[in-house]
Design a protein around this motif. Structure first.
Motif, mmCIF file in Angstrom:
data_model
loop_
_atom_site.group_PDB
_atom_site.id
_atom_site.type_symbol
_atom_site.label_atom_id
_atom_site.label_comp_id
_atom_site.label_asym_id
_atom_site.label_seq_id
_atom_site.Cartn_x
_atom_site.Cartn_y
_atom_site.Cartn_z
ATOM 1 N N ASP A 296 0.497 13.496 -11.510
ATOM 2 C CA ASP A 296 -0.452 13.765 -10.477
ATOM 3 C C ASP A 296 -1.609 12.814 -11.003
ATOM 4 O O ASP A 296 -1.580 12.107 -11.792
ATOM 5 N N ASP A 297 -2.634 12.883 -9.877
ATOM 6 C CA ASP A 297 -3.744 12.155 -10.244
ATOM 7 C C ASP A 297 -4.393 12.423 -11.382
ATOM 8 O O ASP A 297 -4.881 11.251 -12.031
ATOM 9 N N SER A 298 -4.641 13.636 -11.675
ATOM 10 C CA SER A 298 -5.547 13.784 -12.951
ATOM 11 C C SER A 298 -4.448 13.250 -14.196
ATOM 12 O O SER A 298 -5.318 12.926 -15.352
ATOM 13 N N THR A 299 -3.403 13.537 -14.326
ATOM 14 C CA THR A 299 -2.638 12.849 -15.441
ATOM 15 C C THR A 299 -2.725 11.384 -15.566
ATOM 16 O O THR A 299 -2.650 10.794 -16.505
ATOM 17 N N GLN A 300 -2.406 10.814 -14.318
ATOM 18 C CA GLN A 300 -2.557 9.219 -14.292
ATOM 19 C C GLN A 300 -3.761 8.770 -14.770
ATOM 20 O O GLN A 300 -3.763 7.648 -15.459
ATOM 21 N N LEU B 38 -10.197 0.408 -0.782
ATOM 22 C CA LEU B 38 -9.633 1.060 0.362
ATOM 23 C C LEU B 38 -10.256 2.286 0.831
ATOM 24 O O LEU B 38 -10.305 3.358 0.036
ATOM 25 N N GLU B 39 -10.540 2.232 1.977
ATOM 26 C CA GLU B 39 -11.541 3.346 2.753
ATOM 27 C C GLU B 39 -10.297 4.591 2.992
ATOM 28 O O GLU B 39 -10.815 5.653 2.962
ATOM 29 N N ASP B 40 -9.012 4.225 3.106
ATOM 30 C CA ASP B 40 -8.234 5.226 3.346
ATOM 31 C C ASP B 40 -7.953 6.113 2.127
ATOM 32 O O ASP B 40 -7.663 7.193 2.308
ATOM 33 N N SER B 41 -8.236 5.672 0.855
ATOM 34 C CA SER B 41 -8.044 6.483 -0.103
ATOM 35 C C SER B 41 -9.162 7.761 -0.320
ATOM 36 O O SER B 41 -8.924 8.818 -0.555
ATOM 37 N N VAL B 42 -10.608 7.255 0.349
ATOM 38 C CA VAL B 42 -11.715 8.128 0.385
ATOM 39 C C VAL B 42 -11.355 9.044 1.421
ATOM 40 O O VAL B 42 -11.559 10.293 1.520
ATOM 41 N N ALA B 43 -10.495 8.713 2.660
ATOM 42 C CA ALA B 43 -10.410 9.587 3.737
ATOM 43 C C ALA B 43 -9.389 10.530 3.357
ATOM 44 O O ALA B 43 -9.494 11.891 4.011
ATOM 45 N N HIS B 44 -8.473 10.487 2.655
ATOM 46 C CA HIS B 44 -7.688 11.508 2.052
ATOM 47 C C HIS B 44 -8.035 12.309 0.929
ATOM 48 O O HIS B 44 -7.403 13.364 0.608
ATOM 49 N N GLY B 45 -9.295 11.982 0.276
ATOM 50 C CA GLY B 45 -9.904 12.987 -0.498
ATOM 51 C C GLY B 45 -9.666 12.716 -1.936
ATOM 52 O O GLY B 45 -9.739 13.377 -2.913
ATOM 53 N N PRO C 121 -11.961 8.028 -6.390
ATOM 54 C CA PRO C 121 -12.352 6.597 -5.938
ATOM 55 C C PRO C 121 -11.470 5.696 -6.913
ATOM 56 O O PRO C 121 -11.395 4.492 -6.666
ATOM 57 N N GLU C 122 -11.115 6.326 -7.982
ATOM 58 C CA GLU C 122 -10.484 5.359 -8.877
ATOM 59 C C GLU C 122 -8.857 5.500 -8.754
ATOM 60 O O GLU C 122 -8.059 4.566 -9.201
ATOM 61 N N ILE C 123 -8.254 6.104 -7.524
ATOM 62 C CA ILE C 123 -7.133 6.002 -7.119
ATOM 63 C C ILE C 123 -6.964 5.257 -5.878
ATOM 64 O O ILE C 123 -7.616 5.380 -4.717
ATOM 65 N N ALA C 124 -6.183 4.302 -5.770
ATOM 66 C CA ALA C 124 -5.692 3.458 -4.711
ATOM 67 C C ALA C 124 -4.546 3.959 -3.940
ATOM 68 O O ALA C 124 -3.529 4.087 -4.553
ATOM 69 N N HIS C 125 -4.634 4.439 -2.907
ATOM 70 C CA HIS C 125 -3.653 5.248 -2.152
ATOM 71 C C HIS C 125 -2.855 4.393 -1.077
ATOM 72 O O HIS C 125 -3.273 3.947 -0.145
ATOM 73 N N LEU C 126 -1.559 4.103 -1.523
ATOM 74 C CA LEU C 126 -1.056 2.817 -1.100
ATOM 75 C C LEU C 126 0.165 3.513 -0.264
ATOM 76 O O LEU C 126 1.071 3.976 -0.860
ATOM 77 N N GLY C 127 0.340 3.108 1.135
ATOM 78 C CA GLY C 127 1.341 3.742 1.635
ATOM 79 C C GLY C 127 1.079 4.022 3.216
ATOM 80 O O GLY C 127 -0.125 3.394 3.686
ATOM 81 N N ASN C 128 2.043 4.307 4.052
ATOM 82 C CA ASN C 128 1.782 4.530 5.383
ATOM 83 C C ASN C 128 1.809 5.882 5.957
ATOM 84 O O ASN C 128 2.192 6.179 7.143
ATOM 85 N N MET C 129 1.396 6.948 5.062
ATOM 86 C CA MET C 129 1.360 8.231 5.468
ATOM 87 C C MET C 129 -0.244 8.499 6.111
ATOM 88 O O MET C 129 -0.980 8.188 5.307
ATOM 89 N N ASP C 130 -0.402 9.128 7.213
ATOM 90 C CA ASP C 130 -1.661 9.400 7.604
ATOM 91 C C ASP C 130 -2.148 10.737 7.064
ATOM 92 O O ASP C 130 -1.439 11.544 6.146
ATOM 93 N N ALA C 131 -3.341 11.283 7.319
ATOM 94 C CA ALA C 131 -3.839 12.398 6.601
ATOM 95 C C ALA C 131 -3.347 13.691 7.194
ATOM 96 O O ALA C 131 -3.165 14.735 6.537
ATOM 97 N N SER C 132 -2.331 13.458 8.313
ATOM 98 C CA SER C 132 -1.430 14.781 8.645
ATOM 99 C C SER C 132 -0.063 14.807 7.988
ATOM 100 O O SER C 132 0.565 15.657 8.402
ATOM 101 N N HIS D 173 0.518 5.595 -5.757
ATOM 102 C CA HIS D 173 -0.831 5.830 -6.135
ATOM 103 C C HIS D 173 -0.985 4.730 -7.390
ATOM 104 O O HIS D 173 -0.277 5.003 -8.435
ATOM 105 N N ARG D 174 -2.026 3.999 -7.283
ATOM 106 C CA ARG D 174 -2.324 3.106 -8.290
ATOM 107 C C ARG D 174 -3.640 3.394 -8.752
ATOM 108 O O ARG D 174 -4.617 3.447 -8.285
ATOM 109 N N SER D 175 -3.741 2.966 -10.087
ATOM 110 C CA SER D 175 -4.923 3.108 -10.848
ATOM 111 C C SER D 175 -5.052 1.628 -11.543
ATOM 112 O O SER D 175 -3.923 1.176 -12.010
#
Length: 298
Positions: free
Chosen positions: A54-58, A73-80, A83-94, A283-285
């Motif tokens: 998960d993100d904390s382990t990564q 990437l603003e999309d990473s912040v939008a998903h909550g 800021p050290e995680i880059a959320h890469l993908g095509n899934m929206d917040a829903s 997810h990239r760090s």
């Protein structure tokens, strides 16, 4: 109890890429971590299967390698996400697929060109750590190219340019340039003002091994002081040389995979998948570099 760490090379022709088993990235003791880091220095790309991530382990694992970058990437912040995680993908917040023409999807398509993460920053990245979160039913792999082998085997190209004559050359790197070239004018003027680009050595010497490599990729816009067409021609030629099939490891993702690579000497690119049919989330760090490349010894 996990067995001792095992390191299995992935390519027989060059010392590039290894599969690491017998480790839990979230709970390695100091001795095992030192072995792991030594393997990263040796092979430049490490594939670690069967991880519960998960993100904390990564983030905890990534910080053992050094201070982390924050994503642009603003999309990473939008998903909550952190800021050290880059959320890469095509899934929206829903939890649905983004539209194929959405800004996020178009932006991420730029990652399908060969590049080195954060080379457009004054202090470019050291390591990237990518974990598979949601995998598509087909496609979506990642390829890695050994720029060390590219440098070692360079024969001068069609213009007979000796690599020793390139040792002192400096390139301008810009994500605005690369996205303009591979996805279109994706950034607004405010964003462009925060992304001024960087100056990087064309040839870098790795601090851990002493080996040189070509430091190129899609963010490399031009060589300072060169005529534009000649500069672009050589940079494209160097990329093509470094990514010949014998210098490339192609990774097909499996649930639980984590891949680490050394951006200082590795180029990579993502591969296509049916974006309208399948969700893909990674997810990239990113571990920050130690210094500007132009300040490194050559």
């Amino acid at each position: 109890m996990l067995r001792a760490m095992q390191v299995q090379p992935l390519l027989s022709s060059i010392e590039f890429g290894a599969r690491v088993t017998g480790v839990d990235l979230g709970s390695m003791d100091d001795d095992t971590f030192a072995e792991f880091e030594a393997a990263a220095n040796r092979y430049a790309v490490l594939v670690v299967p069967d991880q519960i991530m998960d993100d904390s382990t990564q983030l905890a694992f990534s910080r053992r390698l050094g201070p982390l970058e924050t994503t642009i990437l603003e999309d990473s912040v939008a998903h909550g996400f952190s800021p050290e995680i880059a959320h890469l993908g095509n899934m929206d917040a829903s939890g649905q697929c983004h539209a194929a023409d959405s800004r996020k999807v178009v932006y991420d398509r730029g990652n399908r060109s060969w590049h080195s993460d954060s080379s457009f920053k004054t202090v470019p990245a050291k390591f990237s750590i990518l974990s598979a979160r949601i995998l598509p039913g087909e496609g979506g792999g990642t390829e890695f190219a050994d720029s060390r082998a590219g440098y070692d085997t360079w024969t001068g190209g069609k213009h007979g340019i000796d690599k020793e004559d390139l040792v002192d050359e400096i390139c301008a790197h810009s994500i605005i340039y690369s996205r303009m070239r591979n996805t279109g004018d994706i950034f607004n003027e405010s964003e462009k003002s925060t992304l001024p680009g960087s100056r990087q050595r064309l040839i870098r010497r790795h601090p851990g091994t002493g080996r040189r490599n070509f430091y190129v990729g899609s963010h490399a816009a031009y060589i300072e002081g060169w005529e534009e067409e000649r500069s672009r021609e050589l940079l494209d030629e160097l990329i093509d040389w470094c990514v010949l099939p014998e210098r490339v490891y192609s990774h097909t993702w499996t649930e639980g995979d984590v891949v680490l690579w050394d951006n200082r000497r590795v180029m990579h690119r993502g591969k296509e998948w049916p974006e309208g049919e399948y969700i893909r989330v990674m997810h990239r760090s990113t571990v920050a570099g130690d210094a500007a490349s132009i300040d490194e010894p050559n």
